[in-house]
Enzyme design. Structure first.
Site, PDB file in Angstrom:
ATOM      1  N   LYS A 292      -6.855  -3.798  -9.083  1.00  0.00           N
ATOM      2  CA  LYS A 292      -5.528  -3.334  -8.680  1.00  0.00           C
ATOM      3  C   LYS A 292      -4.451  -4.148  -9.370  1.00  0.00           C
ATOM      4  O   LYS A 292      -4.664  -5.319  -9.685  1.00  0.00           O
ATOM      5  CB  LYS A 292      -5.346  -3.546  -7.160  1.00  0.00           C
ATOM      6  CG  LYS A 292      -6.134  -2.625  -6.274  1.00  0.00           C
ATOM      7  CD  LYS A 292      -5.863  -2.972  -4.806  1.00  0.00           C
ATOM      8  CE  LYS A 292      -6.673  -2.098  -3.866  1.00  0.00           C
ATOM      9  NZ  LYS A 292      -6.339  -0.662  -3.939  1.00  0.00           N
ATOM     10  N   ARG A 366     -15.248   4.152   1.041  1.00  0.00           N
ATOM     11  CA  ARG A 366     -16.162   5.274   1.279  1.00  0.00           C
ATOM     12  C   ARG A 366     -17.607   4.859   1.003  1.00  0.00           C
ATOM     13  O   ARG A 366     -18.530   5.410   1.599  1.00  0.00           O
ATOM     14  CB  ARG A 366     -15.717   6.486   0.434  1.00  0.00           C
ATOM     15  CG  ARG A 366     -15.684   6.243  -1.049  1.00  0.00           C
ATOM     16  CD  ARG A 366     -14.803   7.253  -1.794  1.00  0.00           C
ATOM     17  NE  ARG A 366     -13.364   7.045  -1.561  1.00  0.00           N
ATOM     18  CZ  ARG A 366     -12.399   7.786  -2.068  1.00  0.00           C
ATOM     19  NH1 ARG A 366     -12.694   8.827  -2.842  1.00  0.00           N
ATOM     20  NH2 ARG A 366     -11.133   7.524  -1.808  1.00  0.00           N
TER      21      ARG A 366
HETATM   22  N1  BES Z   1      -7.846  -0.023   0.506  1.00  0.00           N
HETATM   23  C1  BES Z   1      -7.405   0.957  -0.407  1.00  0.00           C
HETATM   24  C2  BES Z   1      -6.461   1.970   0.213  1.00  0.00           C
HETATM   25  C3  BES Z   1      -5.140   1.477   0.719  1.00  0.00           C
HETATM   26  C4  BES Z   1      -3.993   1.646  -0.032  1.00  0.00           C
HETATM   27  C5  BES Z   1      -5.019   0.903   1.967  1.00  0.00           C
HETATM   28  C6  BES Z   1      -2.782   1.225   0.458  1.00  0.00           C
HETATM   29  C7  BES Z   1      -3.791   0.471   2.457  1.00  0.00           C
HETATM   30  C8  BES Z   1      -2.676   0.639   1.698  1.00  0.00           C
HETATM   31  C9  BES Z   1      -8.602   1.728  -0.963  1.00  0.00           C
HETATM   32  O1  BES Z   1      -9.783   1.022  -1.075  1.00  0.00           O
HETATM   33  C10 BES Z   1      -8.243   2.171  -2.337  1.00  0.00           C
HETATM   34  O2  BES Z   1      -8.112   1.346  -3.188  1.00  0.00           O
HETATM   35  N2  BES Z   1      -8.104   3.475  -2.518  1.00  0.00           N
HETATM   36  C11 BES Z   1      -7.792   4.038  -3.773  1.00  0.00           C
HETATM   37  C12 BES Z   1      -8.717   5.207  -3.980  1.00  0.00           C
HETATM   38  C13 BES Z   1      -8.671   5.775  -5.370  1.00  0.00           C
HETATM   39  C14 BES Z   1      -9.260   4.810  -6.340  1.00  0.00           C
HETATM   40  C15 BES Z   1      -9.438   7.087  -5.370  1.00  0.00           C
HETATM   41  C16 BES Z   1      -6.344   4.493  -3.745  1.00  0.00           C
HETATM   42  O3  BES Z   1      -5.892   5.003  -2.718  1.00  0.00           O
HETATM   43  O4  BES Z   1      -5.660   4.330  -4.740  1.00  0.00           O
HETATM   44 MN    MN Z   2      -9.973   0.018  -2.946  1.00  0.00          MN
END
Ligand code: BES
Ligand code: MN
Ligand code: ZN
Length: 517
Positions: A292, A366
């Site tokens: 990230k 997931r």
């Molecule tokens: N933990 C994150 C989601 C999240 C985002 C939680 C903002 C709280 C605040 C999750 O693991 C994630 O990174 N999701 C990705 C999924 C994508 C790669 C399909 C996302 O939402 O960008």
């Molecule tokens: Mn994630």
């Protein structure tokens, strides 16, 4: 209550003093009588209307209160407050707006929270006149619960803070049925407080301390000696031996290995199938190799909020001795990039045998839930399974921060959850999982892939569709995406800025539906 780092995380973590946990507001109950002196909290209706005991208090002050309301142009909007000192016979008066009048338990909890925040720092205990809410039997109980939830704070790391933390003064809630209100508060109310506080403390703890192992240990300590509860912890070897390749793979890039924790509560009939809450417990989400950007990455220390909400809910059920069987399954791992981490393009085999092409290591929630959910079904044959997870940024884009996403193919469960969310003050909004979304995660080289092509399907629904691949046909199922609701940015009456503990109050309401029959 989490107070110590009781094992070796790292030399640095051990050298941290844990924060000065501020005490929640103490509450008490007293038979309602006309307030005539001291420190008081009074409800005020539209345009400064005073009724009942509040009107009596105004008389006792020879109209000083209504004159002050007039001069301050107090409209009586819900949550509006005005503080007066040395008003007639009263040393201090907090006036709290109640708008068109209170209806629900939630309204009363908000009122109690306003009473707590508006009297913070008062030198003596305050007597609180509780307005009558149309739909509630024990109004004072709900107001007191609100005061407890609203006065939560995690505290700060630092020496100075500790000395300042003076013990807060009590709030004394006045009720015509004071004994009943107090009894209900000491059982149900304190059970909710315990569950929400436990969840909030876990979520707030930084991830240099909060490893999967640490979290499992906190659960063991918190539930030790709680009647009806059994805690099971599976370590990385057991996770691997059981074939949980998705949970194991997610944690593989971290030096702090994954855990699977089951918290089983038996309050219902012997042999009755439990309801199961399966929580995403990523103790920190860097994204892994699909790393990230740094902006806001600190927030990913809360990426175990689903696990915390599930654990907190079981604590609440156990403390109020709910007549239901329930289990929380926490899928705990840290998502880190490392020489041993999984890569985009890797294929993992989950416990069910289903294979996953990992196209993005940041879609890790997931993965851990697939194995957690499968294990929960194999172990408990639950009569309801719920996954709860900070799963997607997409759900925040779709619904914002007031509603969590609700996904289910079961109409009855959808209605049940939407209603329970409203009652609990943890609101849900239903989103679809269509056939096209299910199609979007078919993989060329495995059973499924963990993300869809850009734009092929809505992101929050893709996450839900993926998890649903691990739902057995006989399991009634609901998925909740709490990425937008797990953390409160501004602060609401019963949710101060920070960790919400989302799921505790909702699951308590859901459990009540299963207790009834
Ligand atoms: N933990 C994150 C989601 C999240 C985002 C939680 C903002 C709280 C605040 C999750 O693991 C994630 O990174 N999701 C990705 C999924 C994508 C790669 C399909 C996302 O939402 O960008
Ligand atoms: Mn994630
Ligand atoms: Zn995550």
């Amino acid at each position: 209550m989490i107070r110590k780092v009781s094992f070796s995380v790292s030399a640095f973590a051990l050298s941290l003093a844990m924060p000065a946990f501020a005490d929640l507001r103490p509450v008490d109950f007293e038979k309602a009588s006309r307030p005539s002196k001291g420190f008081v909290v009074l409800p005020v209706g539209r345009d400064g209307a005073l009724t009942g005991l509040a009107k009596d208090a105004d008389k006792a002050s020879d109209g000083a209160l209504s004159r002050a309301l007039d001069l301050a142009k107090f409209t009586g909007e819900t949550g509006q407050t005005l503080t007066l000192y040395d008003a007639g016979p009263f040393e201090a008066v907090l006036l709290v707006g109640t708008g068109e009048g209170l209806q629900t338990a939630r309204d009363l909890r908000d009122y109690g929270a306003h009473a707590a925040s508006g009297t913070k720092g008062w030198a003596k205990p305050a007597k609180v006149v509780v307005p009558d809410a149309a739909d509630v039997a024990l109004d004072a109980t709900e107001a007191a619960i609100g005061a407890r939830l609203g006065s939560y704070s995690f505290g700060k790391w630092g020496a100075a803070e500790k000395d300042e933390a003076a013990a807060p003064q009590a709030l004394i809630f006045l009720s015509p049925k004071a004994a009943d209100a107090e009894a209900a508060f000491r059982t149900d109310g304190e059970a909710i407080r315990a569950g929400v506080t436990f969840a909030r403390d876990l979520i707030s703890t930084p991830s240099n301390i909060k490893t999967p192992e640490w979290l499992a240990l906190q659960v063991q300590e918190e539930f030790a000696g709680v009647p009806g509860v059994t805690v099971t912890v599976l370590d990385e070897k057991q996770i691997s031996d059981l074939g949980m390749g998705a949970l194991y793979g997610t944690g593989q890039g971290s030096t702090r290995p994954p855990r699977l924790v089951a918290i089983e509560y038996k309050g219902g009939k012997d042999g009755d199938a439990p309801i199961a809450f399966v929580g995403k417990g990523i103790t920190f989400d860097t994204g892994g190799i699909s790393i990230k950007p740094n902006d806001g990455m600190w927030r990913m220390r809360t990426d175990m909020s689903g696990a915390a909400g599930s654990a907190g809910a079981i604590l609440t059920l156990a403390k109020r001795e709910a007549k239901v069987n329930a289990v929380a399954v926490l899928a705990l791992a840290e998502n880190m990039p490392d020489g041993n981490a999984i890569r985009p393009g890797d294929v993992l085999t989950s416990m069910s045998g289903k294979t996953i092409e990992v196209l993005n290591t940041d879609a890790e929630g997931r993965l851990v839930l697939a194995d957690g959910l499968w294990w929960a079904q194999e172990t408990y044959q639950p009569k309801l399974a719920v996954t709860i997870a900070t799963l997607t940024g997409a759900v925040v884009g779709a619904l914002g921060r007031e509603h969590a996403g609700l996904f289910t193919h079961d109409e009855t469960l959808a209605t049940m959850f939407l209603d329970a969310g409203g009652a609990a003050g943890e609101q849900l909004w239903r989103l679809p999982v269509t056939e096209a979304t299910v199609e979007s995660i078919r993989s060329d080289i495995a059973d499924v892939k963990n993300i869809a092509e850009q734009g092929a399907a809505p992101g929050a629904s893709v996450g839900a569709a993926f998890i649903m691949e691990w739902v057995k046909p006989e399991t009634p199922f609901v998925h909740l995406d709490i990425a937008g609701t797990a953390w409160e940015n501004a602060g609401r009456p019963t949710e101060p800025k920070g960790a919400v503990g989302f799921g505790v109050r909702l699951f308590d309401e859901i459990a009540r539906k299963y207790e009834a029959d």
